[in-house]
Write an enzyme that holds these catalytic residues in place. Sequence first.
Site, mmCIF file in Angstrom:
data_model
loop_
_atom_site.group_PDB
_atom_site.id
_atom_site.type_symbol
_atom_site.label_atom_id
_atom_site.label_comp_id
_atom_site.label_asym_id
_atom_site.label_seq_id
_atom_site.Cartn_x
_atom_site.Cartn_y
_atom_site.Cartn_z
ATOM 1 N N HIS A 133 0.824 -1.224 0.000
ATOM 2 C CA HIS A 133 0.000 0.000 0.000
ATOM 3 C C HIS A 133 0.855 1.270 0.000
ATOM 4 O O HIS A 133 0.337 2.336 -0.362
ATOM 5 C CB HIS A 133 -0.956 0.018 1.196
ATOM 6 C CG HIS A 133 -2.134 -0.892 1.032
ATOM 7 N ND1 HIS A 133 -3.347 -0.460 0.534
ATOM 8 C CD2 HIS A 133 -2.289 -2.217 1.281
ATOM 9 C CE1 HIS A 133 -4.202 -1.475 0.503
ATOM 10 N NE2 HIS A 133 -3.583 -2.560 0.960
ATOM 11 N N ASP A 140 -7.783 -1.884 -0.992
ATOM 12 C CA ASP A 140 -8.661 -2.829 -0.302
ATOM 13 C C ASP A 140 -10.089 -2.391 -0.589
ATOM 14 O O ASP A 140 -10.467 -1.250 -0.257
ATOM 15 C CB ASP A 140 -8.393 -2.805 1.209
ATOM 16 C CG ASP A 140 -6.996 -3.292 1.552
ATOM 17 O OD1 ASP A 140 -6.420 -4.050 0.749
ATOM 18 O OD2 ASP A 140 -6.479 -2.912 2.617
ATOM 19 N N GLU A 204 -6.335 -12.796 0.797
ATOM 20 C CA GLU A 204 -7.305 -11.751 1.204
ATOM 21 C C GLU A 204 -8.290 -11.482 0.075
ATOM 22 O O GLU A 204 -7.884 -11.034 -0.998
ATOM 23 C CB GLU A 204 -6.550 -10.452 1.537
ATOM 24 C CG GLU A 204 -5.509 -10.661 2.619
ATOM 25 C CD GLU A 204 -4.661 -9.423 2.892
ATOM 26 O OE1 GLU A 204 -4.944 -8.353 2.327
ATOM 27 O OE2 GLU A 204 -3.697 -9.557 3.658
ATOM 28 N N HIS A 207 -8.055 -7.505 -1.145
ATOM 29 C CA HIS A 207 -6.829 -6.759 -1.505
ATOM 30 C C HIS A 207 -6.461 -7.012 -2.964
ATOM 31 O O HIS A 207 -6.269 -8.155 -3.385
ATOM 32 C CB HIS A 207 -5.680 -7.186 -0.583
ATOM 33 C CG HIS A 207 -4.360 -6.548 -0.912
ATOM 34 N ND1 HIS A 207 -3.787 -5.556 -0.144
ATOM 35 C CD2 HIS A 207 -3.490 -6.750 -1.938
ATOM 36 C CE1 HIS A 207 -2.625 -5.192 -0.664
ATOM 37 N NE2 HIS A 207 -2.425 -5.900 -1.775
HETATM 38 C C1 LIG Z 1 -4.445 -6.639 5.894
HETATM 39 C C2 LIG Z 1 -4.747 -5.774 4.736
HETATM 40 N N1 LIG Z 1 -5.415 -4.578 5.067
HETATM 41 C C3 LIG Z 1 -3.587 -5.521 3.806
HETATM 42 O O1 LIG Z 1 -3.553 -4.468 3.235
HETATM 43 N N2 LIG Z 1 -2.670 -6.473 3.634
HETATM 44 C C4 LIG Z 1 -1.574 -6.277 2.742
HETATM 45 C C5 LIG Z 1 -0.860 -7.537 2.411
HETATM 46 C C6 LIG Z 1 -0.614 -5.218 3.223
HETATM 47 O O2 LIG Z 1 -0.424 -5.014 4.419
HETATM 48 O O3 LIG Z 1 0.004 -4.617 2.330
HETATM 49 ZN ZN LIG Z 2 -4.532 -4.315 1.205
#
Ligand SMILES: C[C@@H](N)C(=O)N[C@H](C)C(=O)O
Ligand SMILES: [Zn+2]
Length: 233
Positions: A133, A140, A204, A207
Amino acid sequence: MKPYQTVPIAECHEPLVQIPDHFFKINPHPYIALGAPYGDQSPFFVRQGILERLQKSQIYLQTLHPNYQIAIFDAYRPIPVQQFMVDYSFAQLAASKGLPIDNLTELQKDLLMTEVIKFWAVPSNDPQMPPPHSTGAAIDVTLFNAELNTELLNMGSPIDEISDRSLPDYFASSSHPQAFAFHRDRQLLNAVMTHSGFARHPNEWWHFSYGDQLWAWISNKNLAIYGRANSAC
Ligand SMILES: C[C@@H](N)C(=O)N[C@H](C)C(=O)O
Ligand SMILES: [Zn+2]
């Protein structure tokens, strides 16, 4: 280190841009509500190319379901926020197991962190392995039914739950009618996002990313095009 973190990055220098208000953004933003340290930054930014793909996915969704919208839960995430959410999730997981956060053994810490990083990326400051991110290329998302107005679709588990229910195909083999609907709607979300080139995280249902290291690894590409974003937004 996760395997995707070895993918080389050829940064394309697209700017981060604000996600326009005609998109459905979940408010209040869940991590801001927890007190995550955004400073003067906003989670509702993505790279220019990601916004264009999101728009393409939204248009495709409306050809299939005119009342549905992509609901944005989270997008750009500065590394201090990634750290905050990993720490928060670790503490929540310990509490859910009745473990005392201030008195954990090294083994307990390792086991808890292994569960956390199945779902959360390590908050690395290394520019060769940015958390997804922090690149502005990961989002997400879930689905919103505008006809019912207040309704985010029930996808079978909340976003960010650390459990097997978050696995995209968790409900695939159940014959229960509600489980069938969860799987159908997860498939729909995946179809509209992959329609514009996004790839889904293996663990997930919510995501998706395009152009980051995880996307390159999932899609068998040699290069990622988005590294850690310049956070002047
Ligand atoms: C847990 C979730 N919100 C998420 O974004 N997971 C990915 C893998 C991340 O932390 O980049
Ligand atoms: Zn994510």
